[in-house]
Design a protein around this motif. Structure first.
Motif, mmCIF file in Angstrom:
data_model
loop_
_atom_site.group_PDB
_atom_site.id
_atom_site.type_symbol
_atom_site.label_atom_id
_atom_site.label_comp_id
_atom_site.label_asym_id
_atom_site.label_seq_id
_atom_site.Cartn_x
_atom_site.Cartn_y
_atom_site.Cartn_z
ATOM 1 N N ILE A 21 1.445 1.503 21.312
ATOM 2 C CA ILE A 21 1.377 0.516 20.241
ATOM 3 C C ILE A 21 2.070 -0.764 20.693
ATOM 4 O O ILE A 21 3.217 -0.737 21.117
ATOM 5 C CB ILE A 21 2.034 1.068 18.964
ATOM 6 C CG1 ILE A 21 1.205 2.243 18.442
ATOM 7 C CG2 ILE A 21 2.151 -0.009 17.905
ATOM 8 C CD1 ILE A 21 1.952 3.111 17.460
ATOM 9 N N VAL A 23 3.272 -4.545 19.614
ATOM 10 C CA VAL A 23 3.557 -5.375 18.444
ATOM 11 C C VAL A 23 3.920 -6.762 18.941
ATOM 12 O O VAL A 23 4.801 -6.897 19.790
ATOM 13 C CB VAL A 23 4.713 -4.795 17.598
ATOM 14 C CG1 VAL A 23 4.976 -5.665 16.385
ATOM 15 C CG2 VAL A 23 4.402 -3.376 17.154
ATOM 16 N N TYR A 72 3.426 -9.887 11.807
ATOM 17 C CA TYR A 72 3.296 -9.240 13.119
ATOM 18 C C TYR A 72 1.836 -8.880 13.341
ATOM 19 O O TYR A 72 1.042 -8.832 12.401
ATOM 20 C CB TYR A 72 4.149 -7.967 13.178
ATOM 21 C CG TYR A 72 5.631 -8.215 13.006
ATOM 22 C CD1 TYR A 72 6.478 -8.312 14.109
ATOM 23 C CD2 TYR A 72 6.177 -8.372 11.730
ATOM 24 C CE1 TYR A 72 7.833 -8.555 13.945
ATOM 25 C CE2 TYR A 72 7.530 -8.620 11.564
ATOM 26 C CZ TYR A 72 8.352 -8.713 12.670
ATOM 27 O OH TYR A 72 9.694 -8.966 12.506
ATOM 28 N N ASN A 74 -0.065 -5.667 15.199
ATOM 29 C CA ASN A 74 0.273 -4.343 15.678
ATOM 30 C C ASN A 74 -1.026 -3.694 16.147
ATOM 31 O O ASN A 74 -1.918 -3.441 15.348
ATOM 32 C CB ASN A 74 0.867 -3.601 14.461
ATOM 33 C CG ASN A 74 1.562 -2.340 14.814
ATOM 34 O OD1 ASN A 74 1.169 -1.666 15.753
ATOM 35 N ND2 ASN A 74 2.581 -1.983 14.040
ATOM 36 N N SER A 88 0.592 -7.232 10.179
ATOM 37 C CA SER A 88 1.602 -6.513 9.404
ATOM 38 C C SER A 88 2.721 -7.424 8.935
ATOM 39 O O SER A 88 2.929 -8.518 9.450
ATOM 40 C CB SER A 88 2.144 -5.314 10.182
ATOM 41 O OG SER A 88 3.106 -5.701 11.123
ATOM 42 N N PRO A 104 7.571 -1.509 7.404
ATOM 43 C CA PRO A 104 6.425 -2.200 8.004
ATOM 44 C C PRO A 104 5.149 -1.825 7.250
ATOM 45 O O PRO A 104 4.932 -0.649 6.946
ATOM 46 C CB PRO A 104 6.384 -1.672 9.445
ATOM 47 C CG PRO A 104 7.760 -1.153 9.700
ATOM 48 C CD PRO A 104 8.238 -0.619 8.374
ATOM 49 N N PHE A 106 0.806 -2.784 6.452
ATOM 50 C CA PHE A 106 -0.396 -3.402 7.031
ATOM 51 C C PHE A 106 -1.240 -4.134 5.993
ATOM 52 O O PHE A 106 -1.393 -3.666 4.864
ATOM 53 C CB PHE A 106 -1.263 -2.332 7.692
ATOM 54 C CG PHE A 106 -0.714 -1.793 8.989
ATOM 55 C CD1 PHE A 106 0.325 -2.424 9.658
ATOM 56 C CD2 PHE A 106 -1.261 -0.649 9.556
ATOM 57 C CE1 PHE A 106 0.815 -1.929 10.862
ATOM 58 C CE2 PHE A 106 -0.779 -0.145 10.754
ATOM 59 C CZ PHE A 106 0.257 -0.780 11.413
ATOM 60 N N THR A 126 1.881 1.840 6.337
ATOM 61 C CA THR A 126 0.940 1.527 7.414
ATOM 62 C C THR A 126 -0.301 2.427 7.363
ATOM 63 O O THR A 126 -1.004 2.596 8.344
ATOM 64 C CB THR A 126 1.638 1.682 8.790
ATOM 65 O OG1 THR A 126 2.213 2.984 8.858
ATOM 66 C CG2 THR A 126 2.720 0.649 8.994
HETATM 67 C C1 NAG Z 1 3.349 -0.755 14.091
HETATM 68 O O1 NAG Z 1 2.561 0.428 13.865
HETATM 69 C C2 NAG Z 1 3.279 1.641 14.022
HETATM 70 C C3 NAG Z 1 2.305 2.795 13.891
HETATM 71 O O2 NAG Z 1 1.381 2.609 12.882
HETATM 72 C C4 NAG Z 1 4.423 1.698 13.036
HETATM 73 O O3 NAG Z 1 5.177 2.865 13.242
HETATM 74 C C5 NAG Z 1 5.320 0.467 13.209
HETATM 75 O O4 NAG Z 1 6.326 0.483 12.216
HETATM 76 C C6 NAG Z 1 4.496 -0.805 13.081
HETATM 77 N N1 NAG Z 1 5.336 -1.986 13.277
HETATM 78 C C7 NAG Z 1 5.126 -3.137 12.621
HETATM 79 C C8 NAG Z 1 6.076 -4.256 12.892
HETATM 80 O O5 NAG Z 1 4.191 -3.272 11.853
#
Ligand code: NAG
Ligand code: NAG
Ligand code: NAG
Length: 212
Positions: A21, A23, A72, A74, A88, A104, A106, A126
């Motif tokens: 992943i 970011v 962000y 991601n 995100s 975090p 989405f 998310t």
């Molecule tokens: C990015 O995605 C991952 C997995 O979905 C998640 O664990 C993480 O918190 C996310 N980070 C941000 C900044 O969105």
């Protein structure tokens, strides 16, 4: 426009194995009109209902500092070079005993069965992100690999290439219990007419944050 943010770092990360992943951010979400040059500003996370944010438009030609302007991107590299991922936002609030909690979350394009305009909302977590691609050359977001059915008939189309579509708009709309001028996506082929006549087409892009 300052849209070069993170591109070099992201390009390096993209050569890593799948399922990692990546970011990038925080960055500002830049909104510029496609047809109306008077639309020139940013998105900020505005309260839209139970722990959910909308993406409100504010005019301005320089990125504003502050948590509600920080976003962000991601994504995982999936071999298509379109980097489908999620925009995100990190909800922050004070939890039990005064500890800072960060969630975090989405961005989701929420379909409306009575319209072709889908509101952009950020529910907590998310789980419900809409896959959105970032063109690292232009710094603009789009949705990749969409089929265009506008010419379909009884004969199945042969080897019709899927398309990249950028149908972001800002519209006056309800987001939860609030009336905002905020981000939306118009369903359909690129350039489809939004049913809500207040919608105006925009490019959604990333820009470095103002130094704080
Ligand atoms: C990015 O995605 C991952 C997995 O979905 C998640 O664990 C993480 O918190 C996310 N980070 C941000 C900044 O969105
Ligand atoms: C979609 O955009 C990407 C850049 O992010 C590009 O590599 C790809 O060729 C585009 N696909 C189409 C069908 O235009
Ligand atoms: C269906 O569409 C194709 C491609 O546009 C066209 O060549 C064909 O004649 C159409 N068939 C009918 C039955 O309209």
């Amino acid at each position: 426009m300052r849209i070069s943010l993170g591109v070099a770092a992201a390009a390096a990360l993209a050569t890593q194995a799948a399922a990692i992943i990546n970011v990038i951010g925080p960055f500002a979400l830049r909104i510029t009109g496609k047809t109306d040059s008077g639309i020139d500003g940013y998105a900020w996370a505005c309260h839209a209902g139970a722990a959910t944010e909308g993406l409100c438009y504010t005019a301005g030609s320089g990125a504003v500092a502050g948590p509600v302007y920080e976003f962000y991107y991601n994504y995982t590299y999936d071999g298509t070079y379109t980097y489908p991922g999620s925009i995100s936002y990190v909800f922050s609030y004070e939890g039990e005993g005064g500890t800072a909690v960060r969630v975090p979350s989405f961005l989701r394009l929420e379909p409306n069965w009575g319209s072709n305009v889908a509101s952009a909302l950020i529910p907590p977590g998310t789980s419900y992100g809409t896959p959105i691609s970032l063109d690292f050359d232009t710094g603009f977001f789009y949705i990749g690999y969409l089929a265009d059915d506008t010419h379909w008939n009884s004969t199945a189309p042969v080897a019709e290439p899927p398309k990249n579509v950028s149908n972001f708009h800002i519209c006056y709309q309800w987001t939860g219990g609030y009336w905002y001028r905020s981000l939306a996506w118009v369903l359909g082929y690129e350039g489809a007419t939004p049913q809500n006549p207040s919608c105006q087409p925009i490019n959604l892009g990333i820009e470095s944050l103002a130094p704080s």
